[in-house]
Design a protein around this motif. Structure first.
Motif, PDB file in Angstrom:
ATOM      1  N   VAL A 476      35.431  40.619   1.409  1.00  0.00           N
ATOM      2  CA  VAL A 476      35.128  39.143   0.852  1.00  0.00           C
ATOM      3  C   VAL A 476      33.773  38.911   0.946  1.00  0.00           C
ATOM      4  N   THR A 477      32.863  39.417   1.967  1.00  0.00           N
ATOM      5  CA  THR A 477      31.460  39.165   2.251  1.00  0.00           C
ATOM      6  C   THR A 477      30.864  39.970   0.956  1.00  0.00           C
ATOM      7  N   ALA A 478      31.414  41.079   0.543  1.00  0.00           N
ATOM      8  CA  ALA A 478      30.715  41.751  -0.688  1.00  0.00           C
ATOM      9  C   ALA A 478      30.768  40.939  -1.975  1.00  0.00           C
ATOM     10  N   THR A 479      32.008  40.607  -2.127  1.00  0.00           N
ATOM     11  CA  THR A 479      32.263  39.779  -3.260  1.00  0.00           C
ATOM     12  C   THR A 479      31.137  38.583  -3.359  1.00  0.00           C
ATOM     13  N   LYS A 550      39.263  31.436  -2.079  1.00  0.00           N
ATOM     14  CA  LYS A 550      39.908  31.996  -3.375  1.00  0.00           C
ATOM     15  C   LYS A 550      40.767  33.142  -3.303  1.00  0.00           C
ATOM     16  N   PHE A 551      40.548  34.072  -2.316  1.00  0.00           N
ATOM     17  CA  PHE A 551      41.172  35.179  -2.068  1.00  0.00           C
ATOM     18  C   PHE A 551      42.547  34.876  -1.205  1.00  0.00           C
ATOM     19  N   LEU A 693      41.926  41.220  -5.061  1.00  0.00           N
ATOM     20  CA  LEU A 693      40.768  41.907  -5.373  1.00  0.00           C
ATOM     21  C   LEU A 693      41.031  43.194  -6.370  1.00  0.00           C
ATOM     22  N   VAL A 694      41.966  43.800  -6.295  1.00  0.00           N
ATOM     23  CA  VAL A 694      41.792  45.115  -7.372  1.00  0.00           C
ATOM     24  C   VAL A 694      42.706  44.902  -8.687  1.00  0.00           C
ATOM     25  N   ASN A 695      43.341  43.568  -8.653  1.00  0.00           N
ATOM     26  CA  ASN A 695      43.863  43.478  -9.857  1.00  0.00           C
ATOM     27  C   ASN A 695      42.779  42.300 -10.920  1.00  0.00           C
ATOM     28  N   GLY A 696      41.646  42.195 -10.475  1.00  0.00           N
ATOM     29  CA  GLY A 696      40.611  41.625 -11.147  1.00  0.00           C
ATOM     30  C   GLY A 696      40.457  40.149 -10.625  1.00  0.00           C
ATOM     31  N   GLY A 697      41.355  39.628  -9.811  1.00  0.00           N
ATOM     32  CA  GLY A 697      40.783  38.379  -9.347  1.00  0.00           C
ATOM     33  C   GLY A 697      41.987  37.420  -9.321  1.00  0.00           C
ATOM     34  N   LYS A 698      43.298  37.807  -9.643  1.00  0.00           N
ATOM     35  CA  LYS A 698      44.433  36.936  -9.950  1.00  0.00           C
ATOM     36  C   LYS A 698      45.156  36.928  -8.392  1.00  0.00           C
ATOM     37  N   ASN A 699      45.000  35.555  -7.905  1.00  0.00           N
ATOM     38  CA  ASN A 699      45.679  35.493  -6.652  1.00  0.00           C
ATOM     39  C   ASN A 699      47.239  34.996  -7.019  1.00  0.00           C
ATOM     40  N   TYR A 700      48.105  35.842  -6.724  1.00  0.00           N
ATOM     41  CA  TYR A 700      49.419  35.573  -6.948  1.00  0.00           C
ATOM     42  C   TYR A 700      50.156  34.754  -5.711  1.00  0.00           C
ATOM     43  N   LYS A 701      51.176  34.012  -5.863  1.00  0.00           N
ATOM     44  CA  LYS A 701      51.860  33.391  -4.758  1.00  0.00           C
ATOM     45  C   LYS A 701      52.962  34.740  -4.416  1.00  0.00           C
ATOM     46  N   ASN A 733      30.621  44.589 -10.447  1.00  0.00           N
ATOM     47  CA  ASN A 733      30.681  44.210  -9.243  1.00  0.00           C
ATOM     48  C   ASN A 733      32.003  44.861  -8.378  1.00  0.00           C
ATOM     49  N   LEU A 734      32.954  44.478  -9.209  1.00  0.00           N
ATOM     50  CA  LEU A 734      34.464  45.065  -8.729  1.00  0.00           C
ATOM     51  C   LEU A 734      34.368  46.625  -8.726  1.00  0.00           C
ATOM     52  N   GLU A 735      33.652  47.043  -9.517  1.00  0.00           N
ATOM     53  CA  GLU A 735      33.621  48.547  -9.652  1.00  0.00           C
ATOM     54  C   GLU A 735      32.800  49.149  -8.108  1.00  0.00           C
TER      55      GLU A 735
END
Length: 851
Positions: A476-479, A550-551, A693-701, A733-735
């Motif tokens: 989280v801090t990294a992002t 956001k996460f 994080l690893v799916n590219g940023g989609k926060n699913y329910k 950044n994600l990579e």
């Protein structure tokens, strides 16, 4: 002339009335006296009964169709109302319980007077009180008032603190369990209060409320016409059944369940002697069954007795069970079904005579629930979690964590938010609840503690245990740092072993000598604290908070079953905590009471305690000051408190200390940056954060239910993936973050040990370990291990957590077992072993042939 005619007319009318009356009385005498016995027998032989036909409860399946919850046919012994002499009813009850006891049938026994080994009687309430006192080193004869005084003295509670606050403080700080004392209106043990309530319920007069168990037992025998020909043991058997009858209310239209799921031999004996059991019937009924035992227990939940409120609403009968927790509880309306009923005529002994044609209403089965759970993954998760914890206790494979007693693991589909596996340890078998759990089993499972360090079988650690995440929060801090341009993916930050500006043991790296220059990927691989202190300090707490939210951290994931929202360390959260502390001090110690009106954060008028209004005013006043030890702050507080006539120097200084404690500092930001401080999250929150994080940023329910169908298989609801929030993370950044997580599992990484031999080139895996401090100094760290795979196109995120697991890497075994199961690596290994075994066997055969 007219008068003469009327005279004869009235005589005729009077004569007619007298004749009709005589005929009526004659017929009445004939019916009651001459033919009375005949009609009495006819009336007694025809009693209308309404029989409930229980609906089959809906089933619960895994996503592949494996059955997790179903129903089986059982037989229950039920009692219907019949007109009968009470002494004869007692005889019948005793005969019935004799058959049940002879065949070792279990039936509910909640009668609170028991017979001790020496033959004396005692209330169960008294035994429970004695047990509690013994466990807490309280004299057996101590009253509730004396017990409070003992506890206050033992835990150094000041005299000016009220009993209510004293008990609350002792409960939370020292005992971690409720103290069984009620203060309304004066101190009394809850056991004693329950005993008096029970006596009142049975109609005891006020002067009889202090009756001993012996006196109470004797009174109940008299009330229920249980003569002296019955032994004490026999009388108690009769009374416990009568207690059950009284709880439900003996109504002619509703049966009382005496025992359920009885053996066939019991059923046969009762039916064979039906003439001796008027009003007793043995009926088939569905019984909830969990064929996989404890598998997915915390997901499924369990069923329990309905409440009086449920019955009052007309939705259930007294002997019914309903979903109480988990999927069973949340989806009760869908699973329940609708009971049917039929009307029958019975004789005075309760034997069926005939049905009312056309009066039967067929039951409607409940709907079925299909979960997102994968059977094999769930099995692996549960077996591995339990095995790993037990191995840590024993110190197997060089890993020792003797205090590890509980934990959880969650597996999420990163592209849908569906839960593929979720396990919490210790667990329980929901079959224990299917027929109504025994008091003994309930006490074993229902651990009365709010402390997550305690192993609690009924507590779902996966969704409820909010604990500090430690280093797995560092992404989280990294992002935040990368996305806000506060640090570059390849930028180096120097770690000399301690963060600049601090000395001693504060803000040191776990590697005392430091890691030297490290970039993002290397810092994640090594879990370098100093690197992330710096990144967090550059980004600032507001940005860390923004990205954490956001996460999905600090709020509920949306999962269907009960969950904690955890706690995200923020300026407002810290301020609010200390404002409440200050308010409590002003109200309870300074003595300022009453209510005031404030303007809340939404700009609305709100009525609050005056103490809270004062605290809020102080915190808002000093919020703009950056220095925390400023004399100016103290002067402002003194001036403001004098306005409310608070002039005592000790009170002023204590309030000043509370206000300072509520201010956000750089140290708070540094702690938050590495997942410590006020951060606390559940395993399911952390798993969904990794998935996001690893799916590219989609926060699913997060969801457990895939679909709901009718009993015939028609889909009535299909759950679709739902995106709650989306974070834009630049690919580079994600990579950098993913690369660092991959390096964690490779040689030299903090989580490499458990992923030796994993197909890194073909599948690939990324991970992060975390060891979070929690509780007192002597408490072992919380072990976290978060991972995802495959590396290039992630499909699953896995987070394992072990309470007092000592080191994050120690939870890695669970994650590796799940990865192997998901990708079928165990099957491939088994196939290779089978091939080697076959070669050995062929070689052995050839040798023998040559011989």
């Amino acid at each position: 002339m007219i008068a003469e005619k009327n005279k004869y007319r009235f005589k005729f009318i009077y004569g007619f009335i007298i004749a009709v009356t005589v005929i009526f009385l004659f017929r009445l005498a004939q019916l009651q006296i001459v033919e009375g016995e005949k009609y009495k027998e006819t009336a007694n032989s025809k009693i209308l009964q309404k029989i409930t036909i229980p609906a089959e409860r809906g089933k619960i399946y895994t996503n592949e169709g494996y059955t997790l919850a179903t129903n089986r046919v059982g037989y229950s012994v039920e009692m219907y109302y019949t007109q009968m002499d009470e002494e004869k009813r007692n005889q019948m009850i005793l005969k019935l319980t004799s058959i049940l006891d002879k065949n070792q049938e279990e039936y509910e026994d909640e009668f609170p007077i028991i017979i001790q080994e020496d033959g004396s009687l005692i209330f169960t309430y008294e035994l429970e009180e004695q047990k509690w006192k013994k466990e807490h080193n309280i004299p057996i004869d101590a009253s509730a008032r004396e017990t409070i005084n003992i506890l206050r003295k033992r835990y150094y509670v000041k005299e000016n603190i009220s009993d209510k606050l004293a008990l609350e403080a002792i409960t939370k700080v020292h005992l971690n369990e409720s103290i069984p004392i009620s203060l309304d209106p004066k101190p009394i043990f809850t056991f004693e209060k329950e005993e008096k309530n029970w006596k009142q319920w049975h109609g005891f007069e006020k002067k009889e409320l202090n009756y001993t168990a012996n006196q109470s037992f004797r009174k109940l025998r008299e009330m229920n016409k249980i003569g002296q020909e019955y032994t004490k043991q026999e009388a108690r058997k009769i009374l416990l059944i009568r207690e059950k009858m009284k709880k439900q209310g003996f109504r002619s239209w509703e049966a009382i369940e005496i025992a359920n799921d009885v053996k066939e031999e019991t059923m046969a004996q009762i039916i064979a002697h039906q003439d001796e059991f008027p009003g007793i019937a043995v009926n088939a009924q569905p019984i909830r069954s969990y064929p996989q035992g404890s598998m997915a227990a915390h997901i499924l939940g369990y069923i329990s007795k309905v409440s009086e409120e449920d019955v009052a609403k007309g939705e259930y009968k007294m002997q019914d069970l309903k979903g109480a927790q988990g999927i069973e509880g949340i989806f009760e309306p869908q699973l329940k079904g609708e009971d049917g009923e039929r009307l029958i005529v019975t004789d005075h002994r309760g034997r069926p005579k005939n049905n009312f044609e056309g009066q039967e209403k067929s039951p409607v089965p409940g709907n079925n629930v299909f979960l997102t759970i994968d059977y094999n993954l769930q099995k692996t998760a549960e077996e591995s979690l339990e095995k790993t914890i037990k191995n840590l206790q024993k110190g197997t494979n060089g890993r020792k964590a003797a205090n590890a007693k509980s934990g959880a693991v969650v597996v999420i589909d990163v592209n849908t938010g569906g839960v593929l596996a979720m396990s919490s340890y210790p667990s329980y078998d929901p079959n224990l609840f299917s027929k109504g759990i025994s008091t003994e089993d309930w006490k074993k499972l229902n651990v009365l503690s709010d402390d997550p360090l305690h192993a609690r079988p009924l507590y779902n650690n996966a969704t409820m245990a909010a604990l500090p995440p430690g280093s797995i929060f560092k992404m989280v801090t990294a992002t935040a740092g990368l996305q806000e341009g506060k640090v570059g993916p390849k930028e180096y930050i120097y770690d000399g072993g301690q963060y600049p500006g601090y000395s001693g043991n504060r803000f040191r790296c776990w590697l005392r000598s430091g890691h030297g220059n490290e970039n993002m990927a290397e810092a994640l691989r090594d879990s370098c604290n100093v690197y992330f202190y710096e990144v967090g300090n550059r980004a600032g707490i507001d940005k860390i908070e923004e990205y954490a939210k956001k996460f999905g951290l600090g709020k509920r994931t949306g999962i269907e079953i009960g969950e904690s929202k955890g706690n995200l360390a923020t300026k407002d959260a810290k301020k609010q905590t200390w404002m409440y502390t200050t308010s409590n001090y002003i109200r309870n110690t300074v003595g300022i009471t009453g209510n005031s009106t404030i303007t809340n954060e939404y700009g609305e008028k709100q009525e609050v305690y005056t103490s809270y209004a004062i605290a809020k005013e102080l915190f808002d006043l000093v919020e703009k000051f950056e220095k925390t030890d400023s004399n100016e702050i103290y002067s402002l507080i003194v001036k403001k408190l004098q306005k409310y006539d608070i002039r005592d120097s000790q009170h002023i200084y204590q309030i000043y200390q509370y206000v300072l404690a509520g201010k956000w500092t750089q140290a708070d930001t540094l702690n938050t940056s590495i997942g410590q401080g006020g951060n606390s999250f559940t395993p399911v929150q952390m798993a969904n954060y990794i998935a996001t994080l690893v799916n590219g940023g989609k926060n699913y329910k997060v969801h457990l239910v895939d679909k709901i169908t009718t009993s015939e298989g028609e889909v009535i609801e299909q759950v679709e993936p739902e995106v709650i929030n989306e974070i834009k993370i630049q690919p580079e950044n994600l990579e950098a973050i993913k690369q660092g997580m991959k390096m964690v599992t490779m040689s030299g990484g903090t989580g490499a040990g458990d992923f030796m031999g994993f197909p890194h080139d073909t599948i690939g895996v990324g991970a992060k370990t975390g060891s979070a401090q929690y509780g007192s100094e002597g408490t072992d760290a919380i072990a976290w291990y978060a991972a995802f795979a495959p590396y290039k196109k992630p499909e699953i995120a896995v987070v394992a957590m072990i309470v007092q697991g000592h080191s994050g890497g120690y939870a890695g075994t669970v994650v590796r077992d799940i990865m192997d199961s998901y990708f079928g690596l165990n099957e491939k290994e088994q196939q290779e072993q089978n091939k080697k075994q076959q070669k050995l066997e062929y070689k052995s055969i050839n040798i023998k042939l040559n011989e």
